[in-house]
Write an enzyme that holds these catalytic residues in place. Structure first.
Site, PDB file in Angstrom:
ATOM      1  N   HIS A 130      36.702  35.561  50.371  1.00  0.00           N
ATOM      2  CA  HIS A 130      37.826  36.263  49.764  1.00  0.00           C
ATOM      3  C   HIS A 130      38.392  35.547  48.546  1.00  0.00           C
ATOM      4  O   HIS A 130      39.129  36.142  47.764  1.00  0.00           O
ATOM      5  CB  HIS A 130      38.948  36.495  50.787  1.00  0.00           C
ATOM      6  N   GLY A 131      38.060  34.292  48.373  1.00  0.00           N
ATOM      7  CA  GLY A 131      38.543  33.609  47.186  1.00  0.00           C
ATOM      8  C   GLY A 131      38.278  32.120  47.273  1.00  0.00           C
ATOM      9  O   GLY A 131      38.186  31.560  48.363  1.00  0.00           O
TER      10      GLY A 131
END
Lengths: 468, 385
Positions: free
Chosen positions: A320-321
């Site tokens: 997600h990041g």
């Protein structure tokens, strides 16, 4: 380009759909490929090169898999190459600076950062192209020998930017032999409109509230304001992401594709396990199929099983990041899921439905605190505010103002998080079919109308003081 | 098999979609090009010129999107639809503007940037130390401070009196700083129409109430309310807040002309605006009432310099006001008491202020900003030497 823009709705989409339906079938994939490249290049003119490289690379891997038919060793080497190649692209463009920063901290080095902007959609399309090589290797899908059709799969604009992650085997058949029909197109229109409303009318507006709470000065912070803020984010991320998926699925249908579902009312889940069967389904499927099961899944020793789950959730978080808060968020779910699996599942089942939904929702909201705040040290500060630790008032003037100003939107968001509108639609269909068409037409018209009004307003920019 | 009803539905849905978006895109193509938006008070974007460099840098695509949205058909209609919807959803505000009571609009002012404000004040303090003239430093409050009773319930704007107090306490030097004590006239008459319903400025009445409290601090006796003749010269002013909030909520404003009643005490003035070569005798510019921004009726709006010379008072003092646009409606009141009032707007004035003081033999300086503008102003550095 994003779907929720006047440019997409009033320029790109009408032109693309018109040409698409004027062209003979044989030219449609090629046209989709080129229009998708245009779509991508609009915001990222240079990064299109990476996507083209990735396309050619995986196309060749497919052909190699065909050539080495019968030689498993060589085929495995090709799959390994495909996976390493795609992960290298993803790793370099998404995680290089993260790795450098952590190395610097850990070893007290001073390596310079690369400051590479993240290519849009790279997390999605690298996962898709990996699935191609693996599916072909597993003989779950045929080799795609037409590079334009393959390019259309990689770059397909509906799901390019934010998913759903379409495994190759899901659309291998449709890529070569799809049939576009009026009914499918109309389903696409309805689905796209649902997504547009979720994104433009719900997510964008409730998102403003989260921005406001984040920007409050210390004197206006309160327990109430903090809860309003994180609840706003809870709805924002759901409507933003699922709205985008709805639009992608709807666009797919307009073009004759059936993409997999991505969200199924996650906020009515009765357990965290169920939440993850309803949230970002295509990512969960991808990890289960290409990581978890190859690691042995649950048919292994419990210790190994726990490790497998740990691996999946660390990776899910990191996907997600490139920041530690996402890893932390993944691990948070690892802990919750293990706890549920080994201790709590029986208990949760015995609770009244409303209570177990409330508990699950509460844990999802707590998860969003970790997700929404990238600075790890600020996360505990926010938790402190939520639970009134330290010198923080329960209520602040601004908190009450925001609550009263946003209450109707909150209620709308809460209702839209449940299947109530879908059920009303279903009932209308069964009980009053003759009203279905006018009712749907009315709702669509209102949705187009208000979405346009909000999109136009978002660019409305009065220049207050003077003009030169 | 599809039943006939689903197929009718399909036709309807497809038709609506095509009609709206394909129709909309065709409308976009033929919609007449508009150069200037009166309600937004700015020039709209033009079709960008294509070049490979601008394409690669992303500039072309960004400009094209701005062009498309700026030239979108019925733009103002869509904006008002959004504004109305927000109000029906009980939003109480739109685009940073409160839907306040009595069909008025009030601009939000929540968190002044304190460090920027302090920096701005330090430029002024430095200037005041340097020039060895009396310098008065004062602020004009905005509507959220004076008309709290009109705000939507639970709105909690910044305490502007405390904001100004904080600034003064941290200020250096020997200048005269005036805090909220000079807002007394405004506070006491808060129920009056001191600010426009549709604009971020104050009205002539607001400026007059301020003038009444301010003048004794500057050493003058202000004229009383009934020394003035008030005349409504226009009653269809829709200002900046109306544009920002999206229109349709607030009542139109009146523009008033205030002049001393007694013709014998009513002095004649020379009004000079160098950057537009204007030489006249009136503070008021009736031709401006034909425009959208009717606030420019007062002293013709923004100019680098505006000079008002009182013909009957050549022995009086010469005052320089370093100001923002709130002073345009206030300055005529000041002009009755001085030989000359010079208004200087640092947003447009780029020469040395020190030299101007010498050239014009200025006796006193008043630095007067609205609180909100002061907290965001980027031009005060120009007086710092």
């Amino acid at each position: 380009m994003v779907f929720s823009s006047l440019l997409f709705l009033f320029c790109f989409l009408p032109v693309v759909l018109t040409i698409y339906y004027l062209l003979p079938r044989s030219l449609r994939n090629g046209f989709l490929f080129f229009s998708s490249l245009f779509f991508y290049a609009w915001g990222e003119p240079l990064y299109i090169v990476i996507m083209l490289v990735s396309t050619v690379f995986d196309y060749c891997n497919g052909l190699l898999l065909g050539r080495f038919e019968g030689n498993q060793k060589k085929q495995q080497a090709v799959v390994a190459l495909a996976v390493v190649g795609n992960l290298a692209i993803l790793g370099f463009f998404k995680y290089a600076d993260f790795v450098i920063m952590n190395t610097n901290t850990l070893l007290h080095w001073n390596l310079p950062l690369l400051n590479i902007p993240l290519p849009i959609g790279v997390s999605f399309y690298t996962f898709q192209t990996m699935s191609y090589s693996i599916d072909v290797y597993r003989k779950e899908a045929p080799i795609q020998r037409n590079i334009l059709s393959f390019g259309a799969y990689v770059a397909l604009f509906p799901q390019l930017i934010a998913g759903p992650i379409v495994r190759y085997k899901d659309i291998a058949e449709a890529l070569n032999h799809r049939v576009e029909t009026l009914n499918l197109f109309a389903q696409g229109v309805e689905r796209f409109t649902v997504g547009l409303v979720k994104k433009v009318l719900l997510a964008n507006n409730i998102g403003l509230l989260w921005d406001k709470v984040k920007g409050l000065p210390a004197s206006e912070q309160s327990v109430l304001a903090s809860w309003i803020g994180i609840l706003a984010f809870t709805f924002q991320i759901y409507f933003d992401f699922s709205g985008y998926s709805d639009m992608a699925i709807g666009l797919g249908k307009m073009l004759g594709f059936e993409f997999p579902e991505n969200f199924n009312f996650p906020y009515i889940s009765r357990s965290v396990t169920e939440f993850w069967r309803r949230w970002h389904i295509s990512l969960g499927t991808w990890f289960r199929e290409y990581v978890y099961i190859p690691l042995g899944g649950n048919r292994v020793h419990p210790a190994r099983h726990i490790f497998n789950i740990f691996a999946i959730w660390s990776l899910t978080g990191l996907w997600h990041g490139a920041s530690w808060n996402y890893v932390l968020w993944g691990l948070y779910y690892f802990v919750l899921l293990i706890a549920e699996k080994y201790f709590l599942s029986k208990l949760l089942q015995r609770l009244p439905a409303l209570l177990s939904v409330a508990i699950t929702f509460f844990f999802a909201v707590m998860g969003w605190v970790i997700f929404a705040i990238e600075d790890v040290s600020a996360i505990s500060v926010y938790f402190g505010r939520l639970f009134g630790l330290g010198q923080i008032p329960v209520v602040s003037g601004e908190g009450v103002f925001l609550l009263t100003a946003y209450l109707p939107l909150f209620l709308l968001c809460a209702l839209a998080s449940t299947p109530i509108f879908a059920k009303m639609h279903q009932r209308l269909k069964l009980e009053n079919p003759k009203w279905l068409t006018p009712a749907t037409a009315l709702v669509l018209t209102l949705a187009f109308f208000y979405s346009t009004a909000y999109l136009v307003d978002s660019t409305y920019n009065p220049f207050l003081y003077f003009r030169f | 098999m599809q039943t006939s009803s689903t197929s009718a539905l399909s036709k309807a849905a497809t038709f609506l979609f095509v009609a709206f978006f394909l129709g909309g895109s065709l409308l976009n193509l033929v919609w007449p090009y508009q150069e200037f938006s009166a309600s937004e008070n700015r020039f709209l974007a033009k079709m960008p010129v294509f070049s490979w460099e601008s394409l690669i840098s992303g500039e072309f695509t960004g400009d094209f999107e701005t062009f498309l949205t700026d030239q979108f058909p019925l733009r103002e209609f869509w904006v008002s639809v959004k504004s109305d919807t927000e109000r029906y959803l009980q939003k109480k505000e739109n685009n940073g503007v409160y839907f306040a009571k009595d069909h008025s609009l009030i601009e939000r002012f929540d968190q002044p940037d304190l460090s920027k404000s302090q920096k701005n004040l330090s430029f002024i303090a430095e200037f005041a130390e340097r020039i060895s003239l009396p310098v008065h430093i004062a602020w004009i409050p905005t509507a959220t401070e004076i008309q709290k009773h009109k705000l939507p319930s639970f709105a909690s704007p910044v305490d502007q009196a405390a904001y100004v107090q904080t600034l003064i306490q941290g200020a250096a030097g020997s200048s005269s700083y005036y805090g909220s004590e000079i807002w007394q006239g405004l506070y006491e008459n808060a129920e009056e129409a001191l600010y426009f319903n549709t604009d971020h400025h104050w009205t002539a009445l607001g400026a007059f109430r301020f003038y009444q409290t301010l003048m004794p601090f500057l050493g003058y006796e202000p004229y009383s309310e009934n020394s003035f003749q008030r005349e409504v010269v226009n009653d269809e002013f829709y200002g900046t807040l109306d544009a920002k909030a999206g229109g349709g909520y607030a009542q139109a404003d009146q523009i008033e002309r205030w002049q001393l009643v007694d013709p014998t005490t009513n002095p004649s003035f020379e009004v000079l605006i160098p950057d537009s070569n204007h030489e006249g005798n009136s503070f008021f510019f009736p031709e401006r009432l034909l425009e959208k921004d009717k606030y420019t009726y007062y002293l013709d709006g923004n100019h680098a310099l505006t000079l008002m010379r009182n013909q009957e008072l050549p022995q009086g003092k010469r005052l320089l006001v370093i100001k923002d646009s709130f002073s345009h409606v206030l300055a005529p009141f000041l002009a009755y008491h001085y030989a000359e009032v010079h208004l200087l707007d640092l947003r447009y004035y780029n020469r040395s202020v020190d030299e101007y003081l010498l050239e014009q033999q200025i006796d006193e300086v008043l630095v007067l900003y609205s609180t909100r503008q002061f907290s965001v102003d980027n031009h005060l550095f120009k007086i710092s030497d």
